[in-house]
Design a protein around this motif. Structure first.
Motif, mmCIF file in Angstrom:
data_model
loop_
_atom_site.group_PDB
_atom_site.id
_atom_site.type_symbol
_atom_site.label_atom_id
_atom_site.label_comp_id
_atom_site.label_asym_id
_atom_site.label_seq_id
_atom_site.Cartn_x
_atom_site.Cartn_y
_atom_site.Cartn_z
ATOM 1 N N PHE A 235 8.929 0.423 -5.526
ATOM 2 C CA PHE A 235 8.921 1.703 -4.816
ATOM 3 C C PHE A 235 9.535 2.852 -5.621
ATOM 4 O O PHE A 235 8.959 3.941 -5.654
ATOM 5 N N PRO A 236 10.712 2.686 -6.250
ATOM 6 C CA PRO A 236 11.277 3.825 -6.999
ATOM 7 C C PRO A 236 10.322 4.350 -8.068
ATOM 8 O O PRO A 236 10.162 5.576 -8.225
ATOM 9 N N LEU B 144 0.407 -1.977 1.508
ATOM 10 C CA LEU B 144 1.739 -2.012 2.103
ATOM 11 C C LEU B 144 2.313 -0.612 2.246
ATOM 12 O O LEU B 144 2.912 -0.273 3.264
ATOM 13 N N GLN B 145 2.144 0.214 1.212
ATOM 14 C CA GLN B 145 2.671 1.569 1.230
ATOM 15 C C GLN B 145 1.714 2.494 0.499
ATOM 16 O O GLN B 145 1.116 2.125 -0.519
ATOM 17 N N THR B 146 1.583 3.714 1.018
ATOM 18 C CA THR B 146 0.846 4.772 0.342
ATOM 19 C C THR B 146 1.807 5.929 0.156
ATOM 20 O O THR B 146 2.339 6.466 1.133
ATOM 21 N N ILE B 147 2.040 6.319 -1.085
ATOM 22 C CA ILE B 147 3.097 7.270 -1.417
ATOM 23 C C ILE B 147 2.477 8.521 -2.018
ATOM 24 O O ILE B 147 1.709 8.444 -2.977
ATOM 25 N N GLY B 148 2.807 9.658 -1.453
ATOM 26 C CA GLY B 148 2.278 10.919 -1.954
ATOM 27 C C GLY B 148 1.710 11.750 -0.820
ATOM 28 O O GLY B 148 1.676 11.335 0.343
ATOM 29 N N ASN B 149 1.246 12.939 -1.154
ATOM 30 C CA ASN B 149 0.732 13.881 -0.164
ATOM 31 C C ASN B 149 -0.755 13.646 0.046
ATOM 32 O O ASN B 149 -1.575 13.910 -0.836
ATOM 33 N N MET B 150 -1.112 13.155 1.226
ATOM 34 C CA MET B 150 -2.511 12.859 1.529
ATOM 35 C C MET B 150 -3.187 13.987 2.305
ATOM 36 O O MET B 150 -4.365 13.871 2.657
ATOM 37 N N SER B 151 -2.460 15.072 2.542
ATOM 38 C CA SER B 151 -3.001 16.133 3.395
ATOM 39 C C SER B 151 -4.245 16.788 2.808
ATOM 40 O O SER B 151 -5.109 17.280 3.535
ATOM 41 N N ALA B 152 -4.347 16.816 1.459
ATOM 42 C CA ALA B 152 -5.504 17.457 0.827
ATOM 43 C C ALA B 152 -6.732 16.560 0.821
ATOM 44 O O ALA B 152 -7.836 17.012 0.514
#
Length: 593
Positions: free
Chosen positions: A60-61, A87-95
Motif C-alpha cells: 500500500f505505501p 482489493l484496493q483501488t488507489i487514486g482519483n477515479m472522478s475523471a
C-alpha cells in the motif's frame, strides 16, 4: 463496427503473448460482448482483505506513492489478490467514466478466465509483467482502458497478488509498465528485508558491487544453511524454482564458498556467472535462550497467553474456537511467534477453502507425475513445510472424513508420505487448529473422527466475539496505529470512535480491520475522520440515554467511576448502561466538579 472488430483481432495477434492470451480467452468460452462481471459481496471482500494483510502492509505505501504521480494521466493503482480480485483501488477515479469506475472498484474480478485478456489476469496467467492497451483487451467493454500489471511475490516464493496501473486508453502511457515493474521490485525487496528474523543469514548479490545495498540487489535468506526466502529478482536471476525454498542449501547454491560472514563485497560464482556478495550472519545472543520477540498479546490472550505458549512448547495441540473473523489465526500466529517453534515456519491451510480434490495433495504433497496437472517438480506439501514450526489448520471441522484418517496417522507417527511415493519423511511440528463449529456435535453426527478430536483438542482456547470485548475504543485505536493511520496523521474523531465501539461487528476483528483499511484508503493525509466517512451500513444512531441512567444522580455516577478507578466500561456495566451514554454523563460530572 465490422472494421473495428477486425482491427481488434489484428491487435490481438500482434505479439505471441496476445495471441496466446486471446486463444485462452476463447477456450474459456467468453463472449466478447459480455458485460456482467463477477463481483464479491461485502462480507466476502472483507474476508479477502483480512487474509491479505501482509500484501497490503508492504504494497500500500508504494501504491499510494505511485498513485500520486499518475494524476495527469487520470490513472489509478489497483492491488488485487492472487485470483485477480481487486482489493484496493488507489487514486482519483472522478475523471473516469462511470463504467470504468465500477469495473475497477474493490470486489471486481479481473482473472483471465473471467474477463479475458487483460493486464491483471494475463500477468497472473504468465506469472510475469505485461501491458494491455485498448483494443488488445478481449472484452469489448474493456477496450477503452490501458492497463499495466505485474504479479507480486511473497518472500517464500508464492504469488501474493498483482500491482496494476489502469487508465483511459487515449492517454499516453509510455513509461507506465516501467513504473509498475520498479514499484513491484521495491515492494518485494522491502518485504524480504522487513520479514527477516534476527536468527537468519542474509545474502545480498549483484554483478556490480556498487549496486549492493540497493533495491536492485538479489536477496537470499537462510535459516541455518537452508534457503527459506528470497526476492523474485534473486529467484529469476539465479534460476531457483520457488518450490525448492526450504530444501536447497547454501552449499548447493555456492559450492565454492564457505558460509561465513562477509561485509566487504566478494566474488561468487553461480552457474558460470560472477556476482559480488555480502553475507550477514545471524545476530548473536549472550544467552542460550533466544530473547522473546516483542509481540503484543491480543486481548483474548492477556490473561492466559503465557500458559498457552507453555502448552504449545510442550507439544500440546491447541484448538482455538470462536466466531468467524474473531481473530483465531491472529491469536495462533502470536502464540507461534512467542513459542520455541518460531524458528520454523507458520504454515496455514484453510480446510474449508481448498477443494476436497486438492486438499490431500496440499497437505501431504506429491511426487512428480502423481496425477494429471501435477507440478513437474512435485510438491513437498504443507505438513513437510511446517517441519520445525507450526501447522495451523483453519476450519478443521470442514476436513473430509477420508483425510482425517491420514492426518491422524501423521500426528501419531510423525512421518508423512507424499502422494505417489513409497518413501516417508519424518516431521516434527506443533499443531493449532481453529473452528467456529461445535466439533463434539460433528462427532455425534458422524462427521468428525472422535480419536482425531481428542488428538487435536488437547486444550481449547475460546475467543469471545468482538462485541463482548472490554476496552474496545482502546483496541480500535491500537488497530488504527498498526495499520498506519498515525503515520499518515489521520485521526478518528471521538464520535466516530464511539460509533465503531457500539457497532455489532458480525464479522468481528476481520470486519473491523477491513473497514479501517477502507477508511485509510479513502482518507487524505492529516485528515480527521467523522461519522460521515463511514459506509452507509455503519452509520448507526448512537443510543439515547437509558431511562435507568436518568435516575442516577451525579453523586452515584461519580462514586461508581471512583470505585472502578475511572474505568468507563466497568462503571457502565455496574450501572447497567451503554458506555457511550456514560461517557456523556461522566463528562458532565467532570464539568460540574
Amino acid at each position: 463496427m465490422q472494421g473495428k472488430s477486425t482491427d481488434s483481432v489484428g491487435q490481438a495477434h500482434s505479439t505471441p503473448l496476445l495471441r496466446e492470451s486471446w486463444f485462452r480467452s476463447e477456450l474459456y468460452g467468453l463472449e466478447r460482448s459480455a458485460e456482467d462481471f463477477p463481483l464479491l459481496g461485502q462480507g466476502e471482500l472483507a474476508d479477502r482483505l483480512a487474509s491479505h494483510s501482509g500484501l497490503q502492509r508492504y504494497a500500500f505505501p508504494m501504491a499510494n506513492h505511485l498513485a500520486e504521480s499518475l494524476t495527469e494521466t487520470q490513472s489509478v493503482v489497483v492491488l488485487t489478490d492472487a485470483t485477480g480480485v481487486v482489493l484496493q483501488t488507489i487514486g482519483n477515479m472522478s475523471a473516469m467514466e462511470k463504467a470504468q469506475r465500477f469495473a475497477l472498484s474493490p470486489g471486481t474480478l479481473w482473472s483471465e478466465n473471467g474477463r479475458g485478456t487483460n493486464a491483471i489476469g494475463t500477468a497472473l496467467a504468465i506469472d510475469d509483467s505485461c501491458e494491455i492497451d485498448g483494443e488488445q483487451h478481449f472484452l469489448t467493454s474493456n477496450q477503452n482502458l490501458y492497463c499495466a500489471a505485474i504479479p507480486l511475490q511473497t518472500p517464500d516464493g508464492q504469488v501474493a497478488g498483482v500491482l496494476d496501473i489502469s487508465g483511459p486508453a487515449h492517454f499516453s502511457h509510455t513509461h507506465t509498465l516501467a513504473w509498475v515493474k520498479s514499484a513491484a521490485r521495491q515492494i518485494e525487496y522491502l518485504w524480504v528485508k522487513q520479514s527477516l528474523h534476527p536468527q537468519q543469514w542474509l545474502m545480498s548479490l549483484h554483478p556490480d558491487p556498487q549496486k549492493l545495498d540497493s533495491v536492485e540487489e538479489m536477496l537470499l535468506v537462510f535459516s541455518d544453511n537452508v534457503l527459506t526466502t528470497a526476492n523474485r529478482l534473486a529467484l529469476r536471476k539465479l534460476g531457483i524454482d520457488a518450490e525448492r525454498l526450504g530444501s536447497i542449501t547454501f552449499g548447493q547454491l555456492f559450492p565454492q564458498l564457505k558460509q561465513t560472514p562477509c561485509a566487504v563485497p566478494m566474488p561468487a560464482i553461480h552457474s558460470a556467472e560472477t556476482y559480488y556478495y555480502r553475507l550477514r550472519a545471524p545476530a548473536q545472543t549472550l544467552v542460550s535462550v533466544p530473547p522473546k520477540p516483542a509481540v503484543a498479546w491480543p486481548f483474548s490472550l492477556k490473561q492466559n497467553g503465557e500458559k498457552m505458549v507453555r502448552l504449545l512448547n510442550a507439544g500440546v495441540s491447541l484448538c482455538v474456537q470462536g466466531e468467524t473473523g474473531s481473530g483465531k489465526e491472529f491469536v495462533s500466529q502470536t502464540l507461534y511467534q512467542r513459542s520455541r517453534w518460531r524458528e520454523g515456519k507458520f504454515i496455514a491451510i484453510n480446510c474449508a477453502a481448498i477443494p476436497e480434490s486438492l486438499i490431500e495433495s496440499e497437505l501431504f504433497g506429491y511426487q512428480p507425475g502423481a496425477f494429471t496437472g501435477a507440478n513437474k517438480n512435485g510438491y513437498i506439501g504443507k505438513i513437510r513445510e511446517a517441519d520445525g514450526g507450526v501447522l495451523f489448520l483453519d476450519e478443521i471441522g470442514d476436513m473430509p472424513l477420508a483425510l482425517q484418517t491420514r492426518l491422524l496417522r501423521v500426528l501419531q507417527d510423525k512421518v508423512v508420505a507424499p502422494l505417489g511415493s513409497s518413501r516417508s519423511w519424518p516431521v516434527n511440528f506443533a499443531v493449532i487448529c481453529a473452528t467456529h463449529r461445535n466439533l463434539a456435535q460433528l462427532v455425534a453426527n458422524g462427521e468428525f473422527r472422535e480419536d482425531l478430536l481428542y488428538r487435536l483438542q488437547e486444550f481449547t482456547l475460546t475467543i469471545p466475539p468482538l462485541r463482548e470485548w472490554p476496552e474496545l475504543v482502546a483496541f480500535i485505536e491500537q488497530q488504527w496505529l498498526e495499520l498506519g493511520g498515525q503515520a499518515r496523521r489521520i485521526t478518528l474523531s471521538p464520535p466516530l470512535l464511539e460509533t465503531l465501539a457500539h457497532f455489532g461487528w458480525p464479522g468481528n476483528v476481520r470486519q473491523l480491520r477491513s473497514l479501517m483499511k477502507v477508511l485509510l484508503a479513502l482518507a487524505e493525509d492529516g485528515e480527521t475522520l467523522g461519522i460521515d466517512a463511514l459506509p452507509v451500513e455503519y452509520r448507526q444512531e448512537i443510543p439515547e440515554p437509558a431511562e435507568n441512567l436518568k435516575q442516577h444522580d451525579t453523586a452515584l455516577i461519580a462514586s461508581t467511576l471512583a470505585r472502578f478507578n475511572g474505568n468507563i466500561s466497568k462503571a457502565a456495566q455496574a450501572l447497567g448502561v451503554a458506555r457511550s451514554t456514560l461517557y456523556r454523563r461522566a463528562a458532565r460530572v467532570r464539568d460540574e466538579n
